[in-house]
Design a protein around this motif. Structure first.
Motif, short mmCIF file in Angstrom:
data_model
loop_
_atom_site.label_atom_id
_atom_site.label_comp_id
_atom_site.label_asym_id
_atom_site.label_seq_id
_atom_site.Cartn_x
_atom_site.Cartn_y
_atom_site.Cartn_z
N ALA A 1 0.82 -1.20 0.00
CA ALA A 1 0.00 0.00 0.00
C ALA A 1 0.86 1.26 0.00
N ILE A 2 1.93 1.24 0.77
CA ILE A 2 2.85 2.39 0.80
C ILE A 2 3.46 2.58 -0.58
N GLY A 3 3.83 1.48 -1.22
CA GLY A 3 4.37 1.55 -2.57
C GLY A 3 3.38 2.13 -3.56
N GLU A 4 2.11 1.78 -3.39
CA GLU A 4 1.05 2.34 -4.24
C GLU A 4 0.94 3.84 -4.04
N ILE A 5 0.92 4.24 -2.77
CA ILE A 5 0.74 5.66 -2.44
C ILE A 5 1.93 6.50 -2.91
N THR A 6 3.13 6.00 -2.68
CA THR A 6 4.33 6.77 -3.02
C THR A 6 4.77 6.57 -4.46
N GLY A 7 4.21 5.57 -5.13
CA GLY A 7 4.62 5.29 -6.49
C GLY A 7 5.95 4.54 -6.57
N ASP A 8 6.35 3.92 -5.47
CA ASP A 8 7.62 3.20 -5.41
C ASP A 8 7.39 1.73 -5.79
N PRO A 9 7.81 1.35 -7.00
CA PRO A 9 7.58 -0.03 -7.44
C PRO A 9 8.36 -1.06 -6.61
N GLU A 10 9.49 -0.64 -6.02
CA GLU A 10 10.27 -1.57 -5.20
C GLU A 10 9.51 -1.94 -3.92
N ASP A 11 8.94 -0.96 -3.26
CA ASP A 11 8.14 -1.23 -2.06
C ASP A 11 6.94 -2.11 -2.41
#
Length: 60
Positions: free
Chosen positions: A21-31
């Protein structure tokens, strides 16, 4: 399945969902990818423990 193992697998799944979810919010594909990997690991842990439990039931 031992309660401790079940709790660890559940915690890993929750951790993975949060990280995804954090990756979705921040746009970080690694997360996002790491979160999905943690969820997959939790699923495998649950499956392994379920097999152990089934074998134990058959032995008893």
């Amino acid at each position: 399945m031992s309660t401790e193992d079940r709790m660890k697998a559940t915690a890993k799944n929750i951790e993975g969902k949060a990280q995804e979810a954090i990756g979705e919010i921040t746009g970080d594909p690694e997360d996002k990818a790491e979160g999905k990997a943690k969820q997959a690991e939790a699923k495998v842990r649950h499956s392994v423990e379920n097999v152990k439990e089934d074998v134990k039931k058959k032995i008893d």
